[in-house]
Scaffold this motif. Structure first.
Motif, PDB file in Angstrom:
ATOM      1  N   LEU A   6     -23.569  -0.414   7.095  1.00  8.70           N
ATOM      2  CA  LEU A   6     -22.736   0.552   5.728  1.00  8.70           C
ATOM      3  C   LEU A   6     -21.393   0.230   6.612  1.00  8.70           C
ATOM      4  CD1 LEU A   6     -25.383   2.855   4.682  1.00  8.70           C
ATOM      5  CD2 LEU A   6     -24.870   1.020   3.667  1.00  8.70           C
ATOM      6  N   ILE A  55     -23.392  -4.112   4.726  1.00 12.97           N
ATOM      7  CA  ILE A  55     -23.212  -3.729   2.900  1.00 12.97           C
ATOM      8  C   ILE A  55     -22.069  -3.366   3.033  1.00 12.97           C
ATOM      9  CG2 ILE A  55     -23.915  -2.665   1.474  1.00 12.97           C
ATOM     10  CD1 ILE A  55     -27.264  -3.090   2.696  1.00 12.97           C
ATOM     11  N   PHE A  57     -18.091  -3.172   0.300  1.00 15.02           N
ATOM     12  CA  PHE A  57     -16.931  -3.718  -0.417  1.00 15.02           C
ATOM     13  C   PHE A  57     -15.677  -4.601   0.240  1.00 15.02           C
ATOM     14  CE2 PHE A  57     -17.250   0.577  -0.657  1.00 15.02           C
ATOM     15  CZ  PHE A  57     -16.332   0.861  -0.872  1.00 15.02           C
ATOM     16  N   GLU A  84     -20.929  -5.687  -2.306  1.00 15.48           N
ATOM     17  CA  GLU A  84     -21.050  -4.497  -3.387  1.00 15.48           C
ATOM     18  C   GLU A  84     -20.274  -5.292  -4.738  1.00 15.48           C
ATOM     19  OE1 GLU A  84     -21.416  -0.584  -2.725  1.00 15.48           O
ATOM     20  OE2 GLU A  84     -22.922  -1.177  -0.941  1.00 15.48           O
ATOM     21  N   LEU A  88     -21.224   1.235  -4.843  1.00  9.58           N
ATOM     22  CA  LEU A  88     -21.948   2.083  -5.018  1.00  9.58           C
ATOM     23  C   LEU A  88     -22.763   2.337  -4.337  1.00  9.58           C
ATOM     24  CD1 LEU A  88     -23.459  -1.319  -5.717  1.00  9.58           C
ATOM     25  CD2 LEU A  88     -22.818  -0.304  -7.611  1.00  9.58           C
ATOM     26  N   GLY A  89     -22.170   3.583  -3.437  1.00  9.17           N
ATOM     27  CA  GLY A  89     -22.210   4.683  -2.595  1.00  9.17           C
ATOM     28  C   GLY A  89     -23.688   3.998  -1.656  1.00  9.17           C
ATOM     29  N   THR A  90     -23.533   5.176  -0.858  1.00  8.47           N
ATOM     30  CA  THR A  90     -24.596   5.348   0.421  1.00  8.47           C
ATOM     31  C   THR A  90     -26.214   4.618   0.142  1.00  8.47           C
ATOM     32  OG1 THR A  90     -24.508   7.073   0.476  1.00  8.47           O
ATOM     33  CG2 THR A  90     -23.031   6.067   2.074  1.00  8.47           C
ATOM     34  N   TYR A 152     -19.942  17.984   7.813  1.00  7.99           N
ATOM     35  CA  TYR A 152     -20.995  17.167   8.236  1.00  7.99           C
ATOM     36  C   TYR A 152     -22.647  17.655   6.978  1.00  7.99           C
ATOM     37  CZ  TYR A 152     -18.463  16.211  12.244  1.00  7.99           C
ATOM     38  OH  TYR A 152     -17.613  15.713  13.682  1.00  7.99           O
ATOM     39  N   GLY A 153     -23.335  16.281   6.905  1.00  7.53           N
ATOM     40  CA  GLY A 153     -24.592  17.203   6.604  1.00  7.53           C
ATOM     41  C   GLY A 153     -25.393  18.067   7.141  1.00  7.53           C
ATOM     42  N   TYR A 167     -31.768  20.151   3.929  1.00  6.08           N
ATOM     43  CA  TYR A 167     -30.540  19.043   3.529  1.00  6.08           C
ATOM     44  C   TYR A 167     -29.389  19.640   2.903  1.00  6.08           C
ATOM     45  CZ  TYR A 167     -27.586  14.924   5.121  1.00  6.08           C
ATOM     46  OH  TYR A 167     -27.192  14.491   5.546  1.00  6.08           O
ATOM     47  N   GLU A 169     -25.778  18.401   2.400  1.00  5.40           N
ATOM     48  CA  GLU A 169     -24.483  17.514   2.433  1.00  5.40           C
ATOM     49  C   GLU A 169     -23.130  18.499   2.475  1.00  5.40           C
ATOM     50  OE1 GLU A 169     -24.413  14.628   3.953  1.00  5.40           O
ATOM     51  OE2 GLU A 169     -22.785  14.339   4.356  1.00  5.40           O
ATOM     52  N   ASN A 180     -26.162  15.658  10.318  1.00  7.31           N
ATOM     53  CA  ASN A 180     -27.143  13.949  10.509  1.00  7.31           C
ATOM     54  C   ASN A 180     -26.026  12.923  11.256  1.00  7.31           C
ATOM     55  OD1 ASN A 180     -27.288  11.422   9.648  1.00  7.31           O
ATOM     56  ND2 ASN A 180     -26.585  12.306   7.169  1.00  7.31           N
ATOM     57  N   GLY A 182     -25.697   9.870  10.899  1.00 12.95           N
ATOM     58  CA  GLY A 182     -24.962   8.602  10.855  1.00 12.95           C
ATOM     59  C   GLY A 182     -26.154   7.919  10.961  1.00 12.95           C
ATOM     60  N   GLU A 220     -27.712  10.214   1.034  1.00 12.99           N
ATOM     61  CA  GLU A 220     -27.754  12.087   1.745  1.00 12.99           C
ATOM     62  C   GLU A 220     -28.427  13.231   0.344  1.00 12.99           C
ATOM     63  OE1 GLU A 220     -25.179  10.003   1.642  1.00 12.99           O
ATOM     64  OE2 GLU A 220     -24.863   9.355   3.887  1.00 12.99           O
ATOM     65  N   GLN A 244     -17.901  11.329  15.563  1.00 15.30           N
ATOM     66  CA  GLN A 244     -17.073  10.518  14.446  1.00 15.30           C
ATOM     67  C   GLN A 244     -16.324   9.656  14.363  1.00 15.30           C
ATOM     68  OE1 GLN A 244     -16.566  12.637  10.678  1.00 15.30           O
ATOM     69  NE2 GLN A 244     -18.367  11.758   9.563  1.00 15.30           N
TER      70      GLN A 244
HETATM   71  N1  GDD Z   1     -21.643  -0.669   1.356  1.00 12.92           N
HETATM   72  C1  GDD Z   1     -21.042   0.998   1.154  1.00 12.92           C
HETATM   73  N2  GDD Z   1     -20.650   1.494   0.221  1.00 12.92           N
HETATM   74  N3  GDD Z   1     -20.974   2.115   1.906  1.00 12.92           N
HETATM   75  C2  GDD Z   1     -20.779   3.144   1.246  1.00 12.92           C
HETATM   76  C3  GDD Z   1     -20.252   3.374   0.772  1.00 12.92           C
HETATM   77  C4  GDD Z   1     -20.169   2.714  -0.727  1.00 12.92           C
HETATM   78  O1  GDD Z   1     -19.981   2.826  -1.960  1.00 12.92           O
HETATM   79  N4  GDD Z   1     -19.582   4.556   0.761  1.00 12.92           N
HETATM   80  C5  GDD Z   1     -19.292   4.855   2.093  1.00 12.92           C
HETATM   81  N5  GDD Z   1     -20.700   3.874   2.847  1.00 12.92           N
HETATM   82  C6  GDD Z   1     -20.118   3.907   3.901  1.00 12.92           C
HETATM   83  C7  GDD Z   1     -19.255   4.593   5.237  1.00 12.92           C
HETATM   84  O2  GDD Z   1     -18.546   3.238   5.638  1.00 12.92           O
HETATM   85  C8  GDD Z   1     -19.595   5.172   5.517  1.00 12.92           C
HETATM   86  O3  GDD Z   1     -20.075   4.296   7.578  1.00 12.92           O
HETATM   87  C9  GDD Z   1     -21.106   6.109   5.702  1.00 12.92           C
HETATM   88  O4  GDD Z   1     -21.486   4.298   4.453  1.00 12.92           O
HETATM   89  C10 GDD Z   1     -21.108   7.207   5.019  1.00 12.92           C
HETATM   90  O5  GDD Z   1     -19.350   7.305   4.520  1.00 12.92           O
HETATM   91  P1  GDD Z   1     -18.886   8.351   3.689  1.00 12.92           P
HETATM   92  O6  GDD Z   1     -19.845   8.545   2.520  1.00 12.92           O
HETATM   93  O7  GDD Z   1     -17.637   8.929   3.874  1.00 12.92           O
HETATM   94  O8  GDD Z   1     -19.947   9.875   4.546  1.00 12.92           O
HETATM   95  P2  GDD Z   1     -19.424  10.868   5.832  1.00 12.92           P
HETATM   96  O9  GDD Z   1     -19.102   9.664   6.727  1.00 12.92           O
HETATM   97  O10 GDD Z   1     -18.001  12.096   5.432  1.00 12.92           O
HETATM   98  O11 GDD Z   1     -20.387  11.083   6.206  1.00 12.92           O
HETATM   99  C11 GDD Z   1     -21.625  10.353   6.556  1.00 12.92           C
HETATM  100  O12 GDD Z   1     -21.315  10.284   7.881  1.00 12.92           O
HETATM  101  C12 GDD Z   1     -21.854  11.686   8.586  1.00 12.92           C
HETATM  102  C13 GDD Z   1     -21.908  11.605  10.524  1.00 12.92           C
HETATM  103  O13 GDD Z   1     -20.426  10.569  10.532  1.00 12.92           O
HETATM  104  C14 GDD Z   1     -23.041  11.760   6.110  1.00 12.92           C
HETATM  105  O14 GDD Z   1     -24.076  10.787   5.544  1.00 12.92           O
HETATM  106  C15 GDD Z   1     -22.629  12.740   7.050  1.00 12.92           C
HETATM  107  O15 GDD Z   1     -23.954  13.547   6.462  1.00 12.92           O
HETATM  108  C16 GDD Z   1     -22.856  12.762   8.376  1.00 12.92           C
HETATM  109  O16 GDD Z   1     -22.844  13.527   9.102  1.00 12.92           O
END
Ligand code: GDD
Length: 399
Positions: A6, A55, A57, A84, A88-90, A152-153, A167, A169, A180, A182, A220, A244
């Motif tokens: 992602l 995946i 955008f 995308e 669209l979110g994770t 983090y999660g 869990y 987030e 988490n 990742g 998450e 991270q």
């Molecule tokens: N394709 C896609 N589309 N990828 C996405 C999107 C989306 O809409 N939104 C986020 N991502 C990707 C980011 O590029 C990253 O690789 C991952 O998804 C998570 O990003 P975030 O949603 O920004 O979350 P975070 O990084 O603050 O926290 C996540 O990672 C932590 C570990 O580094 C969570 O999973 C936490 O629980 C986790 O601890």
């Protein structure tokens, strides 16, 4: 088995500014390789893995050069980028592209990696644990300092069974130091769980005008939380390195973690130690380094960089095309592409603090095409692109 990475998209790279202004976050050089290379290379080592799907955008053109190189490096693996049309979110992207992910050869297992974590990717170990339990997913976890855990999660497990019992987030208050990491491994039934989450959201939207059906779906909160409640998630805790990468400062830390790991696992990727090179250091073969310069440890030097007589570089990332003139010094910093550091100039910073202190700059970051006049000192500054500096500066953002 297939792998998904992602990568998110342009709007998400803001904390990497000013670097992400010119270089999209997945392509930022970390230990001499684009950030995305690290999870991709780890996935490519998984036995039986046939396809890696990226995946995000970003525009296709942003990813195409990297994908071309990756296909050449890993010729036995199908590598595709699926874009995308909006974030669209994770889990939203996974759902949107489910047919492509599940198409023949239909995978039994799917690894999912966030782009912005640096770790040893213990994927084989995760697979071993996964094959021993009857859950839908196995998550990589890591123990972090109590002060940072709520970023983090957060995960609570049953230590006997490694089953996830809870869990949350980014909770408002502390619940656990285990977070988490990742990286996930799921059975293909993940897609049934995502569909349930999607239907649930659509149903709630029909009843509650505040819930938009069109919103993003998050792996998450929307998928793992119910999976944990149903006792279908298991946790593999890594004791190896994990970091991270959200900020430029964390890129320097992550780069040195990967360089130190290369020293153990693939020393052929590193520059040979010598009187002027202290390991671990990565030097692109097109870079030219004067033999009287002293480079390393924890340095990554990009293509076409030129380093002059008596220069000193340590704990740093020097990006493509930059020139460090004679007797210049770069410590705890990132030098962006095509910068010019004049003779006897000094660029330095403090190492990244463990818990980032708001408003305080640690490492210095020079964006693209920054020029430093001879003998200038720049300490703990963020310098925006195309800036020419001829005065000493400290603890500032220079526009
Ligand atoms: N394709 C896609 N589309 N990828 C996405 C999107 C989306 O809409 N939104 C986020 N991502 C990707 C980011 O590029 C990253 O690789 C991952 O998804 C998570 O990003 P975030 O949603 O920004 O979350 P975070 O990084 O603050 O926290 C996540 O990672 C932590 C570990 O580094 C969570 O999973 C936490 O629980 C986790 O601890």
């Amino acid at each position: 088995t297939k792998g998904v990475i992602l990568v998110g998209g342009p709007s998400k790279g803001t904390r990497m500014r000013p670097l992400s202004l010119d270089c999209p976050k997945p392509l930022l050089p970390i230990a001499g390789k684009p950030m995305i290379w690290h999870p991709l290379a780890a996935l490519a080592q998984v036995s039986g893995l046939v396809e890696i799907i990226i995946i995000g955008f970003y525009e296709d053109s942003v990813m195409s050069g990297f994908i071309k190189d990756a296909k050449r490096e890993f010729p036995n693996i199908t590598i595709t980028y699926l874009r995308e049309y909006r974030p669209l979110g994770t889990a939203g992207g996974l759902y949107h592209f489910r047919d492509s992910i599940l198409r023949a050869p239909t995978p039994q297992h799917i690894f999912i990696c966030n782009i912005d974590v640096a770790c040893s990717f213990p994927l084989a170990e995760m697979m071993t644990l996964h094959s021993k339990h009857r859950g839908v997913g196995t998550i990589l976890s890591v123990t972090v300092k109590k002060e940072t855990a709520t970023q983090y999660g957060c995960i609570v497990t049953d230590p006997e069974t490694q089953q996830m019992v809870h869990y949350v987030e980014k909770p408002d208050s502390w619940i656990s130091n285990m977070v988490n990491g990742g990286v996930y491994l799921f059975d293909k039934t993940l897609f049934d769980e995502i569909k349930v989450a999607m239907d649930d959201k659509t149903a709630r939207a029909a009843e509650d005008p505040l819930v938009k059906p069109d919103e993003i779906l998050r792996l998450e909160q929307d998928v793992i939380v119910p999976l944990a409640a149903a006792k279908k998630m298991y946790v593999y805790e890594t004791k190896s390195f994990w970091r991270q990468m959200k900020t430029a400062a964390s890129a320097v830390t992550a780069s040195s973690l990967y360089l130190n790991n290369f020293a153990k696992t693939s020393p052929e990727l590193l520059a040979k130690p010598s009187a002027s090179i202290i390991s671990p250091t990565f030097i692109d073969p097109t870079a030219s380094i004067d033999p009287t310069a002293k480079i390393g440890p924890n340095v990554a030097i990009g293509p076409h960089v030129r380093i002059g007589k008596g220069a000193r570089v340590k704990d740093a990332i020097i990006m493509e095309g930059s020139v460090l003139e004679q007797h210049s010094c770069v410590l705890n910093s990132i030098v962006g592409t095509d910068c010019h550091i004049g003779p006897w100039a000094r660029v330095d910073g403090a190492p990244e603090p463990e818990a980032e202190v708001k408003g305080q700059i640690s490492v210095t970051v020079l964006a693209t095409e920054v020029t430093l006049a001879p003998e200038t000192l720049v300490r703990s500054c963020i310098v925006l692109p195309n800036k020419s500096l001829d005065r000493n500066s400290a603890n500032q953002v220079l526009l």
